[in-house]
Scaffold this active site. Structure first.
Site, mmCIF file in Angstrom:
data_model
loop_
_atom_site.group_PDB
_atom_site.id
_atom_site.type_symbol
_atom_site.label_atom_id
_atom_site.label_comp_id
_atom_site.label_asym_id
_atom_site.label_seq_id
_atom_site.Cartn_x
_atom_site.Cartn_y
_atom_site.Cartn_z
ATOM 1 N N SER A 115 30.594 -19.758 12.842
ATOM 2 C CA SER A 115 30.967 -18.373 13.089
ATOM 3 C C SER A 115 29.717 -17.506 13.309
ATOM 4 C CB SER A 115 31.833 -17.844 11.934
ATOM 5 O OG SER A 115 32.406 -16.595 12.244
ATOM 6 N N ASP A 163 41.430 -20.464 18.001
ATOM 7 C CA ASP A 163 40.607 -19.569 17.198
ATOM 8 C C ASP A 163 40.988 -18.117 17.474
ATOM 9 O OD1 ASP A 163 38.553 -18.046 16.036
ATOM 10 O OD2 ASP A 163 37.035 -19.570 16.443
ATOM 11 N N HIS A 195 39.861 -20.846 13.410
ATOM 12 C CA HIS A 195 38.491 -20.454 13.108
ATOM 13 C C HIS A 195 38.093 -21.114 11.796
ATOM 14 C CE1 HIS A 195 35.071 -17.790 13.860
ATOM 15 N NE2 HIS A 195 35.060 -17.490 12.569
#
Length: 225
Positions: A115, A163, A195
């Site tokens: 991320s 995601d 995600h």
């Protein structure tokens, strides 16, 4: 052996010397401990590797716990690149210090991010070509698509197709641009995955590390022939 302190978590191999170095960057609002499962998986495959799981540079916006590499407060496409660039010198210093201390060369270093950590890792690969041998970016993106690709760093882009935080279109666009620039990159997309550091993507990362020969190696071999 492990060491836990304010700077994060360090895992060293049972027997020295250290052969490889993995630096794992957590996501925004996360902690170094979030990356321990990934470190455990990689250490089983690379038993002579050291793993450094540093803390983000500042406290997470609006929360009492968690860290971040750059502020998310008011983040936009207009200021994301500047915030990442401002955080880059500290990350570069951390990587160089770890390489010097553990006596690991740049080609034997992998920078792994999830991320927000993946954003930092991808941008590091462009800003410091050859500073690490490989970048593994899980659920990340470029701040803006690069106008060049690194020559001495291989980029592995790994993303969940579903995601909702950083849409998979960013992964496709990044890979397409790197190919246009004749870069050394791979792309793996898993579905139905969101995600997360999903096992399917971790398996693909291990596969890439074990089997992907850097493009520069092929070019050198062809030139030699």
């Amino acid at each position: 052996m492990s060491e836990r302190d304010l700077q994060g978590i360090e895992l060293l191999p049972a027997a020295l010397p250290v052969r490889q170095l993995f630096i794992l960057l957590h996501g925004g609002g996360g902690t170094p401990a979030d990356m321990l499962p990934l470190a455990d998986t990689l250490s089983a495959v690379f038993p002579q590797a050291a793993f450094l799981l540093p803390e983000g540079l500042s406290e997470f916006d609006g929360h009492d716990s968690g860290r971040q590499w750059f502020s998310l407060d008011g983040l936009s496409d207009d200021n994301r690149a500047a915030r990442v660039a401002a955080a880059m010198p500290a990350l570069h210093a951390l990587i160089r210090q770890a390489q010097d201390r553990l006596k690991v060369m740049q080609p034997d270093t992998a920078l792994v991010g999830f991320s927000q950590g993946a954003i930092m890792a991808l941008e590091y690969g462009i800003a410091h070509d050859g500073g690490v041998g490989r970048v593994l970016a899980f659920s990340g993106r470029f701040t803006t698509l690069p106008d060049r690709a690194p020559e001495f760093t291989t980029l592995h882009v790994l993303h969940g197709k579903d995601d909702p935080i950083i849409p998979v279109e960013h992964a496709y666009a990044a890979y397409e641009r790197l190919m246009q620039c004749q870069g050394d990159a791979t792309l793996d997309v898993a579905s139905p995955v969101g995600h997360e550091l999903h096992a399917a993507l971790v398996d693909r990362a291990v596969h890439r590390l074990q089997t992907c020969i850097p493009l520069r190696t092929w070019k050198n071999a062809l030139n030699g022939a």
